[in-house]
Design a protein around this motif. Structure first.
Motif, PDB file in Angstrom:
ATOM      1  N   PHE A 128      18.817  -4.288 -12.845  1.00  0.00           N
ATOM      2  CA  PHE A 128      18.070  -3.704 -11.736  1.00  0.00           C
ATOM      3  C   PHE A 128      18.884  -2.592 -11.095  1.00  0.00           C
ATOM      4  CE2 PHE A 128      15.694  -7.586 -12.051  1.00  0.00           C
ATOM      5  CZ  PHE A 128      14.437  -7.298 -11.536  1.00  0.00           C
ATOM      6  N   SER A 129      18.185  -1.563 -10.656  1.00  0.00           N
ATOM      7  CA  SER A 129      18.835  -0.509  -9.890  1.00  0.00           C
ATOM      8  C   SER A 129      19.201  -1.028  -8.511  1.00  0.00           C
ATOM      9  CB  SER A 129      17.884   0.681  -9.742  1.00  0.00           C
ATOM     10  OG  SER A 129      16.818   0.359  -8.845  1.00  0.00           O
ATOM     11  N   GLU A 130      19.948  -0.221  -7.779  1.00  0.00           N
ATOM     12  CA  GLU A 130      20.122  -0.486  -6.356  1.00  0.00           C
ATOM     13  C   GLU A 130      18.730  -0.489  -5.698  1.00  0.00           C
ATOM     14  OE1 GLU A 130      22.967  -1.188  -4.844  1.00  0.00           O
ATOM     15  OE2 GLU A 130      24.106  -0.957  -6.707  1.00  0.00           O
ATOM     16  N   PRO A 131      18.528  -1.251  -4.655  1.00  0.00           N
ATOM     17  CA  PRO A 131      17.192  -1.310  -4.040  1.00  0.00           C
ATOM     18  C   PRO A 131      16.728   0.057  -3.529  1.00  0.00           C
ATOM     19  CG  PRO A 131      18.589  -3.084  -3.226  1.00  0.00           C
ATOM     20  CD  PRO A 131      19.477  -2.155  -3.993  1.00  0.00           C
ATOM     21  N   TYR A 132      15.459   0.354  -3.774  1.00  0.00           N
ATOM     22  CA  TYR A 132      14.850   1.543  -3.185  1.00  0.00           C
ATOM     23  C   TYR A 132      13.841   1.136  -2.105  1.00  0.00           C
ATOM     24  CZ  TYR A 132      10.837   0.438  -6.172  1.00  0.00           C
ATOM     25  OH  TYR A 132       9.792  -0.210  -6.774  1.00  0.00           O
ATOM     26  N   LYS A 133      13.626  -0.185  -1.971  1.00  0.00           N
ATOM     27  CA  LYS A 133      12.720  -0.697  -0.947  1.00  0.00           C
ATOM     28  C   LYS A 133      13.222  -2.054  -0.451  1.00  0.00           C
ATOM     29  CE  LYS A 133       8.049  -2.396  -0.104  1.00  0.00           C
ATOM     30  NZ  LYS A 133       6.883  -3.018  -0.746  1.00  0.00           N
ATOM     31  N   TYR A 134      13.126  -2.261   0.863  1.00  0.00           N
ATOM     32  CA  TYR A 134      13.459  -3.540   1.493  1.00  0.00           C
ATOM     33  C   TYR A 134      12.227  -4.025   2.247  1.00  0.00           C
ATOM     34  CZ  TYR A 134      18.327  -2.112   0.741  1.00  0.00           C
ATOM     35  OH  TYR A 134      19.512  -1.698   0.184  1.00  0.00           O
ATOM     36  N   SER A 135      11.969  -5.318   2.182  1.00  0.00           N
ATOM     37  CA  SER A 135      10.780  -5.828   2.850  1.00  0.00           C
ATOM     38  C   SER A 135      10.940  -7.322   3.127  1.00  0.00           C
ATOM     39  CB  SER A 135       9.541  -5.563   1.981  1.00  0.00           C
ATOM     40  OG  SER A 135       8.358  -5.885   2.678  1.00  0.00           O
ATOM     41  N   ASP A 200      -7.450 -19.834   0.234  1.00  0.00           N
ATOM     42  CA  ASP A 200      -7.080 -19.934   1.637  1.00  0.00           C
ATOM     43  C   ASP A 200      -6.137 -18.826   2.087  1.00  0.00           C
ATOM     44  OD1 ASP A 200      -8.379 -22.532   2.298  1.00  0.00           O
ATOM     45  OD2 ASP A 200      -7.028 -23.257   0.730  1.00  0.00           O
ATOM     46  N   THR A 201      -5.402 -18.267   1.145  1.00  0.00           N
ATOM     47  CA  THR A 201      -4.407 -17.265   1.519  1.00  0.00           C
ATOM     48  C   THR A 201      -4.010 -16.415   0.327  1.00  0.00           C
ATOM     49  OG1 THR A 201      -2.247 -16.946   2.597  1.00  0.00           O
ATOM     50  CG2 THR A 201      -2.444 -18.787   1.051  1.00  0.00           C
ATOM     51  N   VAL A 202      -3.437 -15.285   0.625  1.00  0.00           N
ATOM     52  CA  VAL A 202      -2.729 -14.474  -0.365  1.00  0.00           C
ATOM     53  C   VAL A 202      -1.344 -14.212   0.203  1.00  0.00           C
ATOM     54  CG1 VAL A 202      -2.590 -12.280  -1.573  1.00  0.00           C
ATOM     55  CG2 VAL A 202      -4.801 -13.368  -1.248  1.00  0.00           C
ATOM     56  N   ILE A 203      -0.327 -14.624  -0.528  1.00  0.00           N
ATOM     57  CA  ILE A 203       1.061 -14.406  -0.122  1.00  0.00           C
ATOM     58  C   ILE A 203       1.558 -13.148  -0.811  1.00  0.00           C
ATOM     59  CG2 ILE A 203       3.402 -15.359  -0.177  1.00  0.00           C
ATOM     60  CD1 ILE A 203       2.124 -18.146  -0.216  1.00  0.00           C
ATOM     61  N   ASN A 204       2.146 -12.243  -0.029  1.00  0.00           N
ATOM     62  CA  ASN A 204       2.603 -11.005  -0.638  1.00  0.00           C
ATOM     63  C   ASN A 204       3.507 -10.217   0.293  1.00  0.00           C
ATOM     64  OD1 ASN A 204       2.091  -8.139  -2.073  1.00  0.00           O
ATOM     65  ND2 ASN A 204       1.612  -9.820  -3.430  1.00  0.00           N
ATOM     66  N   ASP A 205       3.869  -9.035  -0.168  1.00  0.00           N
ATOM     67  CA  ASP A 205       4.716  -8.126   0.588  1.00  0.00           C
ATOM     68  C   ASP A 205       4.041  -7.703   1.896  1.00  0.00           C
ATOM     69  OD1 ASP A 205       7.053  -5.977   0.470  1.00  0.00           O
ATOM     70  OD2 ASP A 205       5.218  -4.921   1.018  1.00  0.00           O
ATOM     71  N   TYR A 206       4.782  -7.748   2.988  1.00  0.00           N
ATOM     72  CA  TYR A 206       4.232  -7.440   4.302  1.00  0.00           C
ATOM     73  C   TYR A 206       3.653  -6.032   4.382  1.00  0.00           C
ATOM     74  CZ  TYR A 206       4.205  -5.926   9.172  1.00  0.00           C
ATOM     75  OH  TYR A 206       3.842  -5.381  10.376  1.00  0.00           O
ATOM     76  N   TYR A 207       4.403  -5.035   3.932  1.00  0.00           N
ATOM     77  CA  TYR A 207       3.945  -3.649   4.058  1.00  0.00           C
ATOM     78  C   TYR A 207       2.690  -3.400   3.232  1.00  0.00           C
ATOM     79  CZ  TYR A 207       8.464  -2.695   6.247  1.00  0.00           C
ATOM     80  OH  TYR A 207       9.547  -2.702   7.082  1.00  0.00           O
ATOM     81  N   LEU A 208       2.623  -4.004   2.047  1.00  0.00           N
ATOM     82  CA  LEU A 208       1.443  -3.834   1.209  1.00  0.00           C
ATOM     83  C   LEU A 208       0.225  -4.504   1.833  1.00  0.00           C
ATOM     84  CD1 LEU A 208       2.931  -4.337  -2.366  1.00  0.00           C
ATOM     85  CD2 LEU A 208       2.396  -2.199  -1.201  1.00  0.00           C
ATOM     86  N   PRO A 231      12.948 -12.584   2.806  1.00  0.00           N
ATOM     87  CA  PRO A 231      13.292 -11.163   2.728  1.00  0.00           C
ATOM     88  C   PRO A 231      13.451 -10.724   1.276  1.00  0.00           C
ATOM     89  CG  PRO A 231      15.177 -12.461   3.450  1.00  0.00           C
ATOM     90  CD  PRO A 231      14.004 -13.386   3.445  1.00  0.00           C
ATOM     91  N   THR A 232      13.066  -9.495   0.974  1.00  0.00           N
ATOM     92  CA  THR A 232      13.050  -9.043  -0.414  1.00  0.00           C
ATOM     93  C   THR A 232      13.712  -7.680  -0.582  1.00  0.00           C
ATOM     94  OG1 THR A 232      10.885  -7.977  -0.171  1.00  0.00           O
ATOM     95  CG2 THR A 232      10.917 -10.277  -0.888  1.00  0.00           C
ATOM     96  N   LYS A 278      16.625  -1.823   5.509  1.00  0.00           N
ATOM     97  CA  LYS A 278      16.276  -3.216   5.786  1.00  0.00           C
ATOM     98  C   LYS A 278      15.511  -3.331   7.102  1.00  0.00           C
ATOM     99  CE  LYS A 278      20.129  -5.271   3.249  1.00  0.00           C
ATOM    100  NZ  LYS A 278      21.293  -6.182   3.303  1.00  0.00           N
ATOM    101  N   PRO A 279      14.432  -4.151   7.128  1.00  0.00           N
ATOM    102  CA  PRO A 279      13.651  -4.327   8.371  1.00  0.00           C
ATOM    103  C   PRO A 279      14.451  -5.112   9.407  1.00  0.00           C
ATOM    104  CG  PRO A 279      12.872  -5.824   6.665  1.00  0.00           C
ATOM    105  CD  PRO A 279      13.878  -4.930   6.007  1.00  0.00           C
ATOM    106  N   GLU A 280      14.093  -4.920  10.657  1.00  0.00           N
ATOM    107  CA  GLU A 280      14.797  -5.593  11.747  1.00  0.00           C
ATOM    108  C   GLU A 280      14.162  -6.918  12.142  1.00  0.00           C
ATOM    109  OE1 GLU A 280      14.963  -2.796  14.921  1.00  0.00           O
ATOM    110  OE2 GLU A 280      16.298  -1.404  13.851  1.00  0.00           O
TER     111      GLU A 280
END
Length: 291
Positions: A128-135, A200-208, A231-232, A278-280
Motif C-alpha cells: 500500500f502507498s502512504e495514505p492519501y485519505k483519512y476517515s 436496517d443499516t449500511v455501514i461505510n465511510d463517513y464522508y462518502l 478510524p481508517t 486525519k479528522p479531529e
C-alpha cells in the motif's frame, strides 16, 4: 461503458475501503529503500502507461459525471496527478470492488485505487502507498427510530447492506449482523433498502455517506448521530513485489501533500473537506476485530 447519472453513480464503498486501520506505511518496508525490485517499474516505463483498476461507480472517489464519459473523482484525479509527475499515461480498467485486489494479484492491472482501506491482513498480500485519505466509519439508519440501533452492540440480529469482501461487512458480522450482499450497484439501491426495511443499516465511510445523503434526499434516512467508529486510512494498492513502483508513487504523493495538491483535490470532491489529513472527531476503536 455506459454513462452514469449523478444520482445513480454514488455507490457506498464497501471496501473497502475499502480495515483494522493501517499504520500509514507502505506494505513492504523495502519500498522505501534503494535496493528495490524494479521489474514492474521497468515494464511500466517501457509502455509509458499505468494501468489503474477502479470501480467507476463510487462517488466521490471514482465516477462518471452526468453527461460525461470521462472518469473523475478524488481517487481518479489523485492517480492521474501521480502518473503525470511520473511522466506516464493512465489507462483505467473498470472493475467491481470485490475484484480489484485479485486483478492486482494477477497483474491484470498495475495499481488499484477505490477508497481501499489499508489493513494489516491486506498488507500481508499487497503493498500500500502512504495514505492519501483519512476517515472513519459511520452507518446510515432510518430517521424515525435509528433502525433500533443505539450502540454498535445493537447490530446483533440486524441486517446490513454491503459488499461481500469489504471491511464494513466484516464490522457488521463482528457485531452479529446478517450481511445482505450486493454487487457493483448504485447507492440508491442501498439507501432504498434501508428506508423500506429490507435492511436496517449500511455501514461505510463517513464522508462518502455524507455525500450520498446530500445527493439522494428522497428517503427518510440519516447518518447515525451518535456512532463514530473505526478510524481508517486509504491507500493505493500494488503487487507485493512492485517495490520501485511503490517508491516512485510515494515520492509523488509526498510532493502533492507538500505543495497542497492533495488538499485542493479533496476539497473539490468532498464539499470543502480536507480528507488528506486525519479528522479531529472522537472515534471509537473496535476491539477484537481482526482485519
Amino acid at each position: 461503458m455506459l454513462k452514469k447519472s449523478y444520482y445513480l453513480i454514488i455507490i457506498i464503498i464497501i471496501s473497502s475501503v475499502l480495515a483494522g486501520c493501517g499504520d500509514g506505511s507502505s506494505g513492504d518496508s523495502e519500498a522505501k529503500g534503494d535496493n528495490v525490485n524494479d521489474s514492474k517499474w521497468a515494464e511500466i516505463q517501457e509502455t509509458g502507461e499505468l494501468v489503474v483498476g477502479t470501480s467507476g461507480t463510487l462517488f466521490a472517489a471514482s465516477y462518471y459525471p452526468k453527461g460525461s464519459d470521462k472518469l473523475t473523482g478524488y481517487d481518479a484525479e489523485v492517480i492521474r496527478e501521480i502518473a503525470k509527475r511520473l511522466e506516464l499515461n493512465v489507462k483505467f480498467e473498470i472493475i467491481g470492488i470485490d475484484g480489484l485486489l485479485a486483478a492486482v494479484n494477477s497483474n491484470r492491472i498495475d495499481v488499484a485505487i477505490n477508497d481501499i482501506e489499508i489493513t494489516d491482513e491486506r498488507k500481508k498480500k499487497f503493498s500500500f502507498s502512504e495514505p492519501y485519505k483519512y476517515s472513519f466509519t459511520s452507518m446510515i439508519v432510518r430517521s424515525e427510530d435509528l433502525s433500533g440501533i443505539k450502540t454498535l452492540e445493537d447490530l446483533k440480529g440486524k441486517k446490513a447492506g454491503g459488499g461481500a469482501t469489504t471491511v464494513f461487512s466484516d464490522i457488521a458480522r463482528h457485531f452479529g449482523a446478517e450481511v445482505k450482499t450486493y454487487s457493483n450497484v448504485a447507492n440508491d439501491v442501498y439507501l432504498q433498502d434501508v428506508a423500506n426495511g429490507r435492511t436496517d443499516t449500511v455501514i461505510n465511510d463517513y464522508y462518502l455517506q455524507k455525500l450520498a445523503l446530500k445527493a439522494i434526499t428522497k428517503f427518510d434516512i440519516k447518518i447515525h448521530p451518535d456512532l463514530k467508529f473505526h478510524p481508517t486510512e486509504q491507500g493505493i494498492v500494488v503487487h507485493k513485489d512492485a517495490n520501485k513502483l511503490m517508491k516512485k508513487m510515494n515520492e509523488a504523493l509526498q510532493e502533492m501533500r507538500e505543495d497542497g495538491t492533495l488538499a485542493k483535490l479533496s476539497k473539490k470532491f468532498y464539499g470543502g473537506e480536507d480528507v488528506s489529513k486525519k479528522p479531529e472527531a472522537q472515534v471509537r476503536e473496535i476491539e477484537g476485530l481482526d482485519l
